[in-house]
Enzyme design. Sequence first.
Site, mmCIF file in Angstrom:
data_model
loop_
_atom_site.group_PDB
_atom_site.id
_atom_site.type_symbol
_atom_site.label_atom_id
_atom_site.label_comp_id
_atom_site.label_asym_id
_atom_site.label_seq_id
_atom_site.Cartn_x
_atom_site.Cartn_y
_atom_site.Cartn_z
ATOM 1 N N ASP A 140 12.128 19.724 25.683
ATOM 2 C CA ASP A 140 12.201 20.826 24.715
ATOM 3 C C ASP A 140 13.580 20.847 24.041
ATOM 4 O OD1 ASP A 140 13.016 21.395 27.287
ATOM 5 O OD2 ASP A 140 12.243 23.436 27.336
ATOM 6 N N LYS A 195 10.585 16.680 31.582
ATOM 7 C CA LYS A 195 10.788 18.121 31.844
ATOM 8 C C LYS A 195 10.644 18.379 33.333
ATOM 9 C CE LYS A 195 9.576 22.611 29.886
ATOM 10 N NZ LYS A 195 10.933 23.061 29.593
ATOM 11 N N TYR A 221 -2.545 11.115 29.360
ATOM 12 C CA TYR A 221 -3.395 10.159 28.641
ATOM 13 C C TYR A 221 -4.133 9.222 29.593
ATOM 14 C CZ TYR A 221 -1.298 11.272 24.108
ATOM 15 O OH TYR A 221 -0.892 11.894 22.961
ATOM 16 N N ASP A 268 4.516 10.307 22.443
ATOM 17 C CA ASP A 268 3.625 10.396 21.293
ATOM 18 C C ASP A 268 4.132 11.462 20.323
ATOM 19 O OD1 ASP A 268 1.494 9.927 19.677
ATOM 20 O OD2 ASP A 268 0.020 10.949 20.916
#
Length: 362
Positions: free
Chosen positions: A224, A191, A124, A248
Amino acid sequence: MPHGITLIPGDGIGPEISEATVRVLEATGVQFDWDVQEAGIGAAEQYGSVLPDDVLDSIRNNKVAIKGPITTPRGGGFRSVNVALRKMLDLYACVRPAKYYPGVRTRYDNVDLVIVRENHEDLYAGVEFERGDPAIAKISEITDAADLGPIRDDAGLSLKVISEYGSERIVRFAFEYARQFGREKVTAVAKDNIMKFTDGLFFAVARRVAEEYPEIPYQEVLVDNMTMQLVQKPELYDILVLPNLYGDILSDLCAGLVGGLGIAPGANLGDELAVFEPVHGSAPKYTGMNKVNPMAMMFSGMMMLRHIGEQSAGDRLESALADVIVEGKSVTYDMKPTPDDPSAVGTSQVADAVIEKLHHMD
Ligand code: NAD
């Protein structure tokens, strides 16, 4: 002394839910001096800018704002006013509680999570190049020279930017929040098995900051895996701290766990300034229909009351909202068994019901 607060009604459903929220906030008995400011498409037509300086000045002056959603055109058009506002006011922490209230239609009755999302960095950050931009060819030379292979010439490019500075202050914010609100655990989510140098940095910094808060248990979960964990056993988690994009996405997921966007509140906080707003957007198809749920913005108002030191008014507003929810009578379509349930009430009727509950507490 009334509290000086900047009020940005926003567009789409924003003005309706703002009006309903202002009414319930005033019904708590707290005095406000609202400074109403326009941002978004309406402001562009009137003042020549989607985010006029007056809006920023008002928030800097009042230190606190509450806002409705603002539409961002998809694909082309201007960049998000919401993202710009957070950046220009250095509102680096996005706090989104997801709490179950009895009466809400959901599969879970044991969720009490807080998402703490980093607001400026990651994908972002706005470091993007359109397909065909010569900068992509230059970056491709670098990736090729570094044995990472070239970037296809028909690709667009968005860069993921995660810094030690940005990671440290969001993780510290999460631990401070845990201390302040007596929360039990902080879980960092990223991750790093794939993005070793960005998410890896985020985890490394989080681990270091966590050592300064030995009384608060800390753990790391891959994003995940986290999506599955949240669906299977959300009760295991408390505060989740995440880089921007994961934050988000998981905040919508968590909103879904506790009844949907219609009741999901949020706050964008910096070291000095605070902007409270619902998680949801401007839902343009419902504009002007007195149909959508104002509770997400009302719960954001509850967070605002606590932020400005009006703890008891915040607690009373939470109880009034909880009472209306558990009764299940004066709630909007999204809180009914089916969206076309004829007993659903409109936005302003929800405000009336919450105000009635507040008056009964007096
Ligand atoms: P959205 O949140 O506006 O709406 C998605 C769907 O969720 C709606 O169609 C509706 O079914 C439901 N919904 C949302 N709010 C609700 C409410 N209060 N009560 C009941 N149901 C509700 O998401 P979108 O359609 O992806 O975005 C619409 C616009 O809002 C876009 O321009 C987007 O950029 C903008 N947006 C703004 C903000 C913000 O101002 N902070 C946040 C998210 C999206």
